[in-house]
Design a protein around this motif. Sequence first.
Motif, PDB file in Angstrom:
ATOM      1  N   UNK A  10       0.580  -1.290   0.116  1.00 22.13           N
ATOM      2  CA  UNK A  10       0.041   0.026  -0.039  1.00 22.13           C
ATOM      3  C   UNK A  10       0.904   1.286   0.067  1.00 22.13           C
ATOM      4  N   UNK A  11       2.153   1.293   0.791  1.00 22.33           N
ATOM      5  CA  UNK A  11       3.067   2.588   0.569  1.00 22.33           C
ATOM      6  C   UNK A  11       3.344   2.812  -0.509  1.00 22.33           C
ATOM      7  N   UNK A  12       3.794   1.547  -1.195  1.00 23.48           N
ATOM      8  CA  UNK A  12       4.449   1.750  -2.810  1.00 23.48           C
ATOM      9  C   UNK A  12       3.244   2.302  -3.715  1.00 23.48           C
ATOM     10  N   UNK A  13       2.120   1.729  -3.407  1.00 22.73           N
ATOM     11  CA  UNK A  13       1.046   2.150  -4.489  1.00 22.73           C
ATOM     12  C   UNK A  13       0.663   3.652  -4.054  1.00 22.73           C
ATOM     13  N   UNK A  14       0.607   3.882  -2.994  1.00 21.93           N
ATOM     14  CA  UNK A  14       0.220   5.338  -2.413  1.00 21.93           C
ATOM     15  C   UNK A  14       1.188   6.405  -2.933  1.00 21.93           C
ATOM     16  N   UNK A  15       2.290   6.022  -2.906  1.00 21.72           N
ATOM     17  CA  UNK A  15       3.441   6.928  -3.398  1.00 21.72           C
ATOM     18  C   UNK A  15       3.104   7.144  -4.674  1.00 21.72           C
ATOM     19  N   UNK A  16       2.886   6.248  -5.503  1.00 20.43           N
ATOM     20  CA  UNK A  16       2.477   6.474  -6.859  1.00 20.43           C
ATOM     21  C   UNK A  16       1.370   7.592  -7.030  1.00 20.43           C
ATOM     22  N   UNK A  17       0.477   7.368  -6.270  1.00 19.60           N
ATOM     23  CA  UNK A  17      -0.618   8.290  -6.367  1.00 19.60           C
ATOM     24  C   UNK A  17      -0.508   9.803  -5.927  1.00 19.60           C
ATOM     25  N   UNK A  18       0.501   9.766  -4.994  1.00 16.23           N
ATOM     26  CA  UNK A  18       0.902  11.235  -4.440  1.00 16.23           C
ATOM     27  C   UNK A  18       1.905  11.929  -5.209  1.00 16.23           C
ATOM     28  N   UNK A  19       2.406  11.641  -6.218  1.00 14.53           N
ATOM     29  CA  UNK A  19       3.395  12.296  -7.124  1.00 14.53           C
ATOM     30  C   UNK A  19       2.794  13.419  -7.814  1.00 14.53           C
ATOM     31  N   UNK A  20       3.497  14.263  -8.095  1.00  8.37           N
ATOM     32  CA  UNK A  20       2.747  15.665  -8.713  1.00  8.37           C
ATOM     33  C   UNK A  20       3.337  15.438 -10.266  1.00  8.37           C
ATOM     34  N   UNK A  21       3.848  14.237 -10.598  1.00  5.32           N
ATOM     35  CA  UNK A  21       4.232  14.233 -12.124  1.00  5.32           C
ATOM     36  C   UNK A  21       2.801  14.048 -12.913  1.00  5.32           C
ATOM     37  N   UNK A  22       3.007  14.210 -14.113  1.00  2.00           N
ATOM     38  CA  UNK A  22       1.802  13.868 -14.821  1.00  2.00           C
ATOM     39  C   UNK A  22       1.638  12.715 -15.891  1.00  2.00           C
ATOM     40  N   UNK A  23       3.225  11.977 -15.515  1.00  2.00           N
ATOM     41  CA  UNK A  23       3.603  10.684 -16.530  1.00  2.00           C
ATOM     42  C   UNK A  23       3.080   9.704 -15.633  1.00  2.00           C
ATOM     43  N   UNK A  24       2.689   8.402 -16.571  1.00  2.00           N
ATOM     44  CA  UNK A  24       2.514   7.309 -15.718  1.00  2.00           C
ATOM     45  C   UNK A  24       3.391   6.852 -14.805  1.00  2.00           C
ATOM     46  N   UNK A  25       2.976   6.390 -13.772  1.00  2.00           N
ATOM     47  CA  UNK A  25       4.130   6.015 -12.961  1.00  2.00           C
ATOM     48  C   UNK A  25       3.915   4.410 -12.763  1.00  2.00           C
ATOM     49  N   UNK A  26       4.995   3.811 -12.804  1.00  2.00           N
ATOM     50  CA  UNK A  26       5.225   2.077 -13.042  1.00  2.00           C
ATOM     51  C   UNK A  26       6.237   1.525 -11.827  1.00  2.00           C
TER      52      UNK A  26
END
Length: 77
Positions: A10-26
Amino acid sequence: MKSSKLVAILKRLDAMTETTETEVQTRRFENEGVEKCLVSYDPATSTFELTESGSQEVYQFDDIDFVAMEIFELLDA
């Protein structure tokens, strides 16, 4: 007491959602060095896409809890 695998996911997934980047996170999720799945998060649509490494099946989720449970099951198998 052993740390929770589900909390770590959940921490790893949450970090993906909290980024200010507009690019797809993988992110890759592995068990003992063997890749089990690849997860992408698209901030434009707020959706996750999970690709199972073995079967190459693709699943889409709009809920972080559901994708976390699927990853947990793949890592535990």
